[in-house]
Design an enzyme around this catalytic site. Structure first.
Site, PDB file in Angstrom:
ATOM      1  N   HIS A 103       0.873  -1.172   0.000  1.00  0.00           N
ATOM      2  CA  HIS A 103       0.000   0.000   0.000  1.00  0.00           C
ATOM      3  C   HIS A 103       0.912   1.225   0.000  1.00  0.00           C
ATOM      4  O   HIS A 103       1.980   1.216   0.614  1.00  0.00           O
ATOM      5  CB  HIS A 103      -0.868   0.070   1.258  1.00  0.00           C
ATOM      6  CG  HIS A 103      -1.784  -1.088   1.466  1.00  0.00           C
ATOM      7  ND1 HIS A 103      -1.381  -2.237   2.097  1.00  0.00           N
ATOM      8  CD2 HIS A 103      -3.088  -1.270   1.157  1.00  0.00           C
ATOM      9  CE1 HIS A 103      -2.401  -3.079   2.161  1.00  0.00           C
ATOM     10  NE2 HIS A 103      -3.453  -2.515   1.603  1.00  0.00           N
ATOM     11  N   GLU A 234     -10.759  -6.502  -5.044  1.00  0.00           N
ATOM     12  CA  GLU A 234     -10.645  -7.493  -3.967  1.00  0.00           C
ATOM     13  C   GLU A 234     -11.935  -7.540  -3.146  1.00  0.00           C
ATOM     14  O   GLU A 234     -12.231  -6.605  -2.404  1.00  0.00           O
ATOM     15  CB  GLU A 234      -9.471  -7.149  -3.057  1.00  0.00           C
ATOM     16  CG  GLU A 234      -9.279  -8.158  -1.939  1.00  0.00           C
ATOM     17  CD  GLU A 234      -8.043  -7.898  -1.110  1.00  0.00           C
ATOM     18  OE1 GLU A 234      -8.024  -8.303   0.067  1.00  0.00           O
ATOM     19  OE2 GLU A 234      -7.084  -7.289  -1.631  1.00  0.00           O
ATOM     20  N   HIS A 273     -11.287 -13.671   3.555  1.00  0.00           N
ATOM     21  CA  HIS A 273     -12.476 -12.924   3.156  1.00  0.00           C
ATOM     22  C   HIS A 273     -13.567 -13.873   2.692  1.00  0.00           C
ATOM     23  O   HIS A 273     -14.758 -13.630   2.918  1.00  0.00           O
ATOM     24  CB  HIS A 273     -12.146 -11.936   2.039  1.00  0.00           C
ATOM     25  CG  HIS A 273     -11.242 -10.814   2.461  1.00  0.00           C
ATOM     26  ND1 HIS A 273     -10.821  -9.821   1.601  1.00  0.00           N
ATOM     27  CD2 HIS A 273     -10.683 -10.521   3.664  1.00  0.00           C
ATOM     28  CE1 HIS A 273     -10.049  -8.969   2.247  1.00  0.00           C
ATOM     29  NE2 HIS A 273      -9.943  -9.377   3.505  1.00  0.00           N
ATOM     30  N   ASP A 311      -5.958 -13.104   9.421  1.00  0.00           N
ATOM     31  CA  ASP A 311      -4.786 -13.043   8.528  1.00  0.00           C
ATOM     32  C   ASP A 311      -3.651 -13.959   8.984  1.00  0.00           C
ATOM     33  O   ASP A 311      -2.501 -13.531   9.121  1.00  0.00           O
ATOM     34  CB  ASP A 311      -4.276 -11.601   8.427  1.00  0.00           C
ATOM     35  CG  ASP A 311      -5.180 -10.723   7.589  1.00  0.00           C
ATOM     36  OD1 ASP A 311      -5.882 -11.256   6.723  1.00  0.00           O
ATOM     37  OD2 ASP A 311      -5.183  -9.494   7.797  1.00  0.00           O
ATOM     38  N   ASP A 341      -0.812 -12.520   2.263  1.00  0.00           N
ATOM     39  CA  ASP A 341      -1.462 -11.453   3.023  1.00  0.00           C
ATOM     40  C   ASP A 341      -1.728 -12.002   4.420  1.00  0.00           C
ATOM     41  O   ASP A 341      -2.864 -12.207   4.836  1.00  0.00           O
ATOM     42  CB  ASP A 341      -2.758 -11.039   2.334  1.00  0.00           C
ATOM     43  CG  ASP A 341      -3.361  -9.783   2.941  1.00  0.00           C
ATOM     44  OD1 ASP A 341      -2.787  -9.250   3.909  1.00  0.00           O
ATOM     45  OD2 ASP A 341      -4.413  -9.336   2.450  1.00  0.00           O
TER      46      ASP A 341
END
Length: 443
Positions: A103, A234, A273, A311, A341
């Site tokens: 990011h 995403e 997710h 995560d 991730d």
């Protein structure tokens, strides 16, 4: 390269085979070994997540930081960013991974204003470019952090404030240009704030329309700057918002189709997710595959005893096998890859733990690849599925006529009136046998 981690004491991880008892060796990942016609490294295309590996300080809503990394010891935020970038390249070189993800605000600190933030990003990118020289290292993908700063409290592309939309567009523009500069292969949009807490105060139609407008602008800018990478959306159902617009693979694909973006974007699918959306990772990947939008995987997992995005590194061989089976059916991931991730646990505070975590994750996916290849080569599962759907593939049969679109309800009614009830001839689904075949392939 400046020594930040100074990992002379950590041996370069080598493939030692399944019997190895050295936790700093690979038991399943052998980068150049050919599986189904391609080297393992090309099937897997591993990537290190900069934010989880080099910005994770162990803090959570109930406790302060527990990790005090060597690269964090700098008085000025920009100097700390330079050191973290050096640590990133040192780690990847040692691990044998040549891709990373970022990011914008993870690799460079937010400045006093947008121009200052852009300057910081340029300076860090210069460091990364210099470190890339003489290596094969480059970003798998980059993205803009459009969710952490208070300006994005109502959303970015879906904000009720047009000025926020404009600021988010400017930030995404710069992040895309930096990704392009560094040779990135993809660019990701994750809309953590693109959703709502309550419909009572939300104009959902306007917000979805605006999100589409944002994506169309991004696609246009991609072409303008000559970026050849893939744009990725995403999906995530919730957290931090109660309802996120790109809920899952099916919802996001529907969004792309509605707004005529289906040829411009693919999906970056995160396994944790999928869990939050009530799906398996395999389901999300297969949904994307059959819609032609499987682009990239964020490989991680959650804890079955918790209900949020933990995560963790994915290490389960069965799940890894199912994931890799879909990737094999897809012929690989194209410009995409498998990004970890995932983060070490709050209590894992040493640099060695970063190696243990990534080696275990890489080995799990490599093991899954080996298993999925073995499952494909036996042909047992494919044969079972083919036999189950035989009525659709019989030459000149009813199924072929339906598929061709040459029959009507009237004709099907006449067929059903003239033939025995199909309940009398239904075969077994043989799910238990299919699971045996899967278990036989898992080594």
């Amino acid at each position: 390269m400046t020594c930040i981690l100074c990992l002379h004491f950590v041996p370069l991880p080598r493939y030692k085979g399944p019997e190895s008892t050295n936790p700093l060796s690979f038991r399943y990942y052998n980068a150049d070994e050919v599986i189904l016609g391609k080297p393992m490294k090309e099937w897997l295309r591993f990537s290190v997540a900069f934010w989880h590996s080099f910005m994770n300080d162990g803090a959570d809503p109930f406790g302060a930081a527990t990790k005090f990394w060597p690269w964090g010891h700098a008085k000025e935020p920009l100097q700390a960013a330079f050191k973290a970038m050096h640590a990133n390249f040192e780690f990847m070189s040692k691990l044998g991974v040549d891709r990373w993800c970022f990011h914008d605000r993870d690799i460079a600190p937010e400045g006093a204003d947008l121009a200052d933030s852009n300057k910081n990003l340029d300076l860090v990118a210069e460091v990364a470019l210099e470190l890339q020289k003489g290596t094969n290292i480059k970003p798998l993908w980059g993205t803009a952090q459009l969710f952490k700063h208070p300006r994005y409290m109502h959303g970015a592309a879906t904000s009720p404030n047009a000025t926020v939309f404009a600021y988010a567009a400017a930030q995404a523009k710069k992040a895309m240009e930096i990704t392009h500069l560094l040779g990135g292969e993809n660019y990701v949009f994750w809309g953590g704030r693109e959703g709502y807490q309550s419909l009572l105060n939300t104009d959902m139609e306007l917000e979805l329309d605006n999100m589409a407008r944002f994506m169309k602008m991004a696609s246009a800018h991609k072409r303008k700057i000559g970026f050849k990478g893939t744009l990725l959306l995403e999906p995530k159902p919730q957290e931090p918002t109660k309802h996120q617009y790109d809920w899952d693979a099916a919802t996001t694909t529907s969004f792309l189709r509605k707004y005529n973006l289906i040829d411009e974007f693919k999906l970056n699918l995160e396994c944790n997710h999928a869990t939050l959306a009530g799906h398996s990772c395999e389901h999300e990947l297969e949904t994307a595959r059959i819609n032609g939008v499987l682009g990239n995987i964020d490989a991680n997992t959650g804890d079955p005893q918790t209900g949020w995005d933990t995560d963790q590194f994915l290490t389960d061989p069965r799940e890894a096998t199912l994931i890799m089976a879909v990737i094999i059916k897809n012929g690989g991931l194209g410009t995409g890859g498998i990004n970890f991730d995932a983060k070490t646990r709050r209590e894992s505070i040493t640099t060695e733990d970063l190696f243990y975590a990534h080696i275990s994750g890489m080995d799990a996916m490599a093991r899954g690849l080996r298993n999925a290849a073995a499952l494909k080569e036996t042909g047992l599962l494919n044969k079972l599925v083919s036999e189950r759907y035989a009525s659709w593939h019989q030459k000149g049969g009813l199924g072929q006529k339906i598929i061709s679109g040459k029959v009507t309800f009237d004709e099907l009614e006449q067929y059903s009136l003239s033939n025995p009830d199909p309940a009398e001839s239904l075969g077994s689904g043989r799910q238990e046998l299919a699971e045996i075949y899967l278990d036989m392939a898992i080594k």
